[in-house]
Scaffold this active site. Sequence first.
Site, PDB file in Angstrom:
ATOM      1  N   ALA A 154     -32.565  12.791  26.273  1.00  0.00           N
ATOM      2  CA  ALA A 154     -32.162  11.415  25.973  1.00  0.00           C
ATOM      3  C   ALA A 154     -33.409  10.552  26.044  1.00  0.00           C
ATOM      4  CB  ALA A 154     -31.128  10.929  26.967  1.00  0.00           C
ATOM      5  N   PHE A 155     -33.355   9.393  25.406  1.00  0.00           N
ATOM      6  CA  PHE A 155     -34.595   8.623  25.249  1.00  0.00           C
ATOM      7  C   PHE A 155     -35.137   8.091  26.571  1.00  0.00           C
ATOM      8  CE2 PHE A 155     -34.023   4.102  25.919  1.00  0.00           C
ATOM      9  CZ  PHE A 155     -32.657   3.969  25.999  1.00  0.00           C
ATOM     10  N   LYS A 156     -34.328   8.103  27.611  1.00  0.00           N
ATOM     11  CA  LYS A 156     -34.790   7.522  28.863  1.00  0.00           C
ATOM     12  C   LYS A 156     -35.866   8.358  29.565  1.00  0.00           C
ATOM     13  CE  LYS A 156     -30.736   4.746  29.684  1.00  0.00           C
ATOM     14  NZ  LYS A 156     -29.843   5.135  28.562  1.00  0.00           N
ATOM     15  N   ASP A 157     -36.112   9.560  29.073  1.00  0.00           N
ATOM     16  CA  ASP A 157     -37.143  10.406  29.689  1.00  0.00           C
ATOM     17  C   ASP A 157     -38.499   9.708  29.742  1.00  0.00           C
ATOM     18  OD1 ASP A 157     -35.741  12.732  30.394  1.00  0.00           O
ATOM     19  OD2 ASP A 157     -35.800  13.484  28.347  1.00  0.00           O
ATOM     20  N   ALA A 177     -38.529   6.874  32.402  1.00  0.00           N
ATOM     21  CA  ALA A 177     -38.354   7.404  33.756  1.00  0.00           C
ATOM     22  C   ALA A 177     -39.606   8.149  34.198  1.00  0.00           C
ATOM     23  CB  ALA A 177     -37.138   8.335  33.805  1.00  0.00           C
TER      24      ALA A 177
END
Length: 429
Positions: free
Chosen positions: A105-108, A111
């Site tokens: 998911a793009f939040k990698d 984060a």
Amino acid sequence: MQYYSLHHNAPKVSFSEAVIKGLAPDKGLYFPETITPLPDSFFENIENLDEVEIGYQTIKQFVGDEIPETELKEILKDVLSFEFPVVDIAENIGTLELFHGPTMAFKDVGARFMARCLGYFNKNNENKVTVLVATSGDTGGAVAQGFLGVKGVDVVILYPSGKVSDIQERQLTTLGQNITALEVDGVFDDCQDMVKKAFLDTSITDYMQLTSANSINIARWLPQLFYFVFAYKQLKSKSKDIVFSVPSGNFGNICAGIVASKLGLPVKHFVASTNVNDTVVRYMNTEKYEPTASKATISNAMDVGNPSNFIRIQQLFNNNFNSLKGNFSAYSFNDVLTKEAMKEIYSKSNYIADPHGAVGYLGLKSYGLNENEYGVFLETAHPVKFLDIVENTLDLNVEIPKQIQKVLNKEKVSIKTNDYGKLKEFLLS
Ligand SMILES: *Cc1c(COP(=O)(O)O)cnc(C)c1O
């Protein structure tokens, strides 16, 4: 670079302090004091720059001198170690795939960037930081994976029981080490409220340094601006006006895209695409901001009733409604339309979109592209993360990538939580 609070009632702080604090003491979000456009030559030569160099050039003014060039580039090399391809799916529409990282998911990216910055700031420091984060789906997994094993950092993740997908749940409950998952009997907003309350509770904050890894944290939020620049690099040779449609929940991703445009990135228009959690869509129609409780949908990572980053978007347009309206539109779509869009994309282009990407696609349709424009919708999660919905809607089997297979046979470990007292007790234990 200094950051000020958008509530204007707290001292200005440096990058590191803003990252460590998360939220300003007056509860406002931190915002960069200045945004200086990059020279035209940067965009003229962009095809000759690699992702790490692009990342460095676009983020360095926000980091300031607190992380030296060599170390910052090392961090970026580590963070940006996968692809961000734009895939053509129709004559004038493409999808920017942001799901090639470890949790798909793009939040990698955000984060991992935040984890490595905190690790850098803590390396000579005995003080522990506790990252406290509420998730409606993908944040938890990306944060858990990004912070796993980072020294001096404990991570506590709150998620709404039964309201995240099986794969999402496993990604945040199976890692162990410095990661703990609290399973809350409630909806995402309950989790977010508990986190907010803990940040204001001096009986906790006097005792430990809490920080947030939601997109309110500048180190989670700002690196997302890279995506828009990476897409431009790939699309520049088309010589079209670019319109980005961003599936939006807390509006951090689209807000970072607008920061990229303030750096000089040529973008014609931003479309915020939402599910039935339509607070911003209603605002754009009425100029009244009236948050509501969040409603559960099949694009659950966007089930947000009171998007925390919208205030930053308003600030980027100097709180001028007409200026916002000229550059930004918002549309909302229900689950029936979302499933129809998934089917349309599959039948016309043989492309499997997840429900969030499909909402983004619908946003481009509502915007109505002209022939000089090229629309990009952001594909924010791999379809496997919403396996049941994708397989049932499209009547097919999705192949399970190895990153995901790894977590599927691990055992879930969570602590059941039903109220704030339980969270507090856990933090202080
Ligand atoms: C978090 C998330 C979103 C929403 O992003 P915001 O920055 O909160 O607007 C969209 N899609 C997926 C898959 C997500 O995980």
